[in-house]
Design a protein around this motif. Structure first.
Motif, PDB file in Angstrom:
ATOM      1  N   SER A   5      12.208  -2.895  10.119  1.00 56.75           N
ATOM      2  CA  SER A   5      12.089  -1.455  10.376  1.00 56.75           C
ATOM      3  C   SER A   5      13.193  -0.749   9.607  1.00 56.75           C
ATOM      4  O   SER A   5      14.359  -1.145   9.699  1.00 56.75           O
ATOM      5  N   SER A   6      12.816   0.249   8.862  1.00 56.26           N
ATOM      6  CA  SER A   6      13.841   1.012   8.139  1.00 56.26           C
ATOM      7  C   SER A   6      14.490   2.036   9.052  1.00 56.26           C
ATOM      8  O   SER A   6      15.522   2.610   8.709  1.00 56.26           O
ATOM      9  N   VAL A   7      13.902   2.257  10.219  1.00 53.32           N
ATOM     10  CA  VAL A   7      14.491   3.189  11.188  1.00 53.32           C
ATOM     11  C   VAL A   7      15.637   2.495  11.928  1.00 53.32           C
ATOM     12  O   VAL A   7      16.724   3.053  12.079  1.00 53.32           O
ATOM     13  N   GLY A  39       6.037   2.120   3.462  1.00 53.18           N
ATOM     14  CA  GLY A  39       7.471   2.171   3.784  1.00 53.18           C
ATOM     15  C   GLY A  39       8.306   1.421   2.755  1.00 53.18           C
ATOM     16  O   GLY A  39       9.428   1.008   3.047  1.00 53.18           O
ATOM     17  N   LYS A  40       7.789   1.290   1.537  1.00 55.96           N
ATOM     18  CA  LYS A  40       8.473   0.502   0.497  1.00 55.96           C
ATOM     19  C   LYS A  40       9.773   1.170   0.056  1.00 55.96           C
ATOM     20  O   LYS A  40      10.802   0.510  -0.028  1.00 55.96           O
ATOM     21  N   SER A  41       9.712   2.481  -0.230  1.00 59.45           N
ATOM     22  CA  SER A  41      10.943   3.164  -0.662  1.00 59.45           C
ATOM     23  C   SER A  41      11.987   3.117   0.443  1.00 59.45           C
ATOM     24  O   SER A  41      13.168   2.862   0.173  1.00 59.45           O
ATOM     25  N   ARG A  43       0.839  -1.192   0.000  1.00 57.19           N
ATOM     26  CA  ARG A  43       0.000   0.000   0.000  1.00 57.19           C
ATOM     27  C   ARG A  43       0.880   1.250   0.000  1.00 57.19           C
ATOM     28  O   ARG A  43       1.977   1.233   0.582  1.00 57.19           O
ATOM     29  N   SER A  44       0.402   2.321  -0.606  1.00 59.69           N
ATOM     30  CA  SER A  44       1.147   3.582  -0.571  1.00 59.69           C
ATOM     31  C   SER A  44       1.424   3.945   0.890  1.00 59.69           C
ATOM     32  O   SER A  44       0.559   3.761   1.745  1.00 59.69           O
ATOM     33  N   ASN A  45       2.620   4.408   1.130  1.00 58.32           N
ATOM     34  CA  ASN A  45       3.013   4.855   2.465  1.00 58.32           C
ATOM     35  C   ASN A  45       3.373   3.713   3.425  1.00 58.32           C
ATOM     36  O   ASN A  45       3.593   3.936   4.606  1.00 58.32           O
ATOM     37  N   LYS A  52       7.707  -1.043   9.681  1.00 59.20           N
ATOM     38  CA  LYS A  52       7.521  -0.102  10.807  1.00 59.20           C
ATOM     39  C   LYS A  52       7.399  -0.813  12.152  1.00 59.20           C
ATOM     40  O   LYS A  52       6.631  -0.391  13.017  1.00 59.20           O
ATOM     41  N   LYS A  75       7.844   6.826  -6.860  1.00 59.68           N
ATOM     42  CA  LYS A  75       7.516   7.601  -5.658  1.00 59.68           C
ATOM     43  C   LYS A  75       6.149   8.269  -5.730  1.00 59.68           C
ATOM     44  O   LYS A  75       5.526   8.515  -4.707  1.00 59.68           O
ATOM     45  N   ASP A 121       9.346  -0.812  14.481  1.00 54.02           N
ATOM     46  CA  ASP A 121       9.894  -0.006  15.591  1.00 54.02           C
ATOM     47  C   ASP A 121       8.802   0.792  16.287  1.00 54.02           C
ATOM     48  O   ASP A 121       9.000   1.278  17.407  1.00 54.02           O
ATOM     49  N   LYS A 122       7.644   0.965  15.660  1.00 51.84           N
ATOM     50  CA  LYS A 122       6.570   1.789  16.247  1.00 51.84           C
ATOM     51  C   LYS A 122       5.833   0.976  17.299  1.00 51.84           C
ATOM     52  O   LYS A 122       4.989   0.148  16.978  1.00 51.84           O
TER      53      LYS A 122
END
Ligand code: GDP
Length: 319
Positions: free
Chosen positions: A295-297, A148-150, A144-146, A256, A167, A258-259
């Motif tokens: 997590s990308s963070v 965190g794919k990029s 889904r958009s947003n 995500k 993007k 980490d959230k």
């Protein structure tokens, strides 16, 4: 349900039920069974292959530096055992050391050459026929958009800004190929579920991505990204069930992770959302698909995804 780091003693007959799954997941015809390997020969095979890589990376197993709260409860029959991998002679303890951290994925002897040393954008294709035709194996990232794919793509290839082409959802409706180490592709597909995209574009997107999933012969696995910081969305469940029903090989990548603020995230922790999601799609799969928390963070799951891709790819190349 048990914690990964506390697998109980189980009868080996539980593991022996795995074989049909391997062929189902990879959508292959059954092949003759290979001679059963002992745990020690499997491990020495794994160790020797890992040590021959130019840049060996440690096998991140569940029992290393992961905080207690991020252990995901998992029962043994929900593990993903890669093809050509025999776990029947493993003890629960030895098997648990081969499960990738924050996932249900068992490591196989094919988990080697995982590091990314080079990543190049190759082309944007408007349909499956226009995709590169050099026969290299590929993995498609979709979500889904947003979701965190990029961010995940950039984290995997350790770049700040590689995934620019898709993007703008609803604008760039293309299949974007990135060649990794001159030997395989990461494929970035546009995000779905973008509310602002015109209806016709959404229909187009459905057509070309579904055609790609069903007809791209070099597609090793779809990596379906799901936001683990929120409860399951209908559109994600529909997408996962479509892939399951059409027997498209799929790995669930939860983003995500980490959230962890319960209140902000609808009262559930990432691992609870991960479990809920799997329960909701169970009926669409003969056996549990592989899944992994990322997590990308914090870069959680980055090396694990690469090892999982490596073992799927190396198996694919040999068969
Ligand atoms: P895309 O539309 O799927 O490509 O998503 P992006 O990678 O652009 O990310 C969408 C938003 O989620 C951005 O604000 C990111 O900073 C945020 N985001 C992406 N990945 C993570 C993650 O792993 N953890 C957290 N906390 N935020 C993330």
């Amino acid at each position: 349900m048990v914690m990964l780091h506390q697998l109980p003693r189980l009868h080996s007959s539980i593991f022996l039920t795995k074989t049909p799954f391997l062929y189902t997941h990879f959508n292959l015809l059954p092949k003759p069974k290979l001679p059963t390997k002992t745990t020690s020969t499997l491990f020495s095979a794994l160790n020797s292959t890992l040590s021959t890589t130019s840049e060996p990376i440690p096998i991140p197993t569940h029992n290393l530096d992961i905080p207690e709260e991020t252990h995901v409860p998992i029962s043994i029959e929900k593990l993903f055992v890669p093809p050509d991998t025999d776990v029947s002679s493993d003890t629960p303890a030895s098997l648990s050391t081969r499960i990738l951290k924050g996932s249900n994925i068992v490591l196989s002897k094919y988990a080697r050459d995982a590091q990314v040393s080079q990543a190049d954008f190759v082309k944007s294709s408007v349909d499956t026929q226009a995709c590169p035709s050099d026969g290299l194996p590929e993995f498609a990232l979709v979500g889904r958009s947003n979701v965190g794919k990029s961010s995940l793509l950039n984290s995997i290839v350790r770049r700040k800004k590689l995934a620019l082409t898709s993007k703008k959802p609803g604008k760039t409706q293309c299949i974007n190929h990135f060649r990794i180490n001159d030997s395989w592709y990461l494929v970035d597909l546009p995000g779905y579920g973008y509310a602002a995209a015109p209806h016709e574009l959404r229909i187009d997107w459905e057509k070309f991505t579904k055609d790609y999933f069903l007809n791209r012969s070099t597609l090793v696995s779809v990596f379906l990204l799901i936001d683990a910081s929120i409860p399951a969305k209908k559109i994600d469940l529909e997408y996962a069930s479509w892939l399951g029903e059409n027997q498209v090989p799929m790995t669930l990548v939860f983003t995500k992770c980490d959230k962890r603020k319960k209140k902000k995230n609808g009262g559930k922790r990432p691992e609870e959302n991960v479990n809920d999601f799997q329960e909701l799609i169970r009926g669409f799969f003969q056996t549990a698909p592989p899944w992994i928390m990322t997590s990308s963070v914090t870069n959680q799951g980055r090396d694990e995804i690469l090892l999982h891709m490596a073992q799927l790819r190396n198996y694919w190349l040999k068969h």
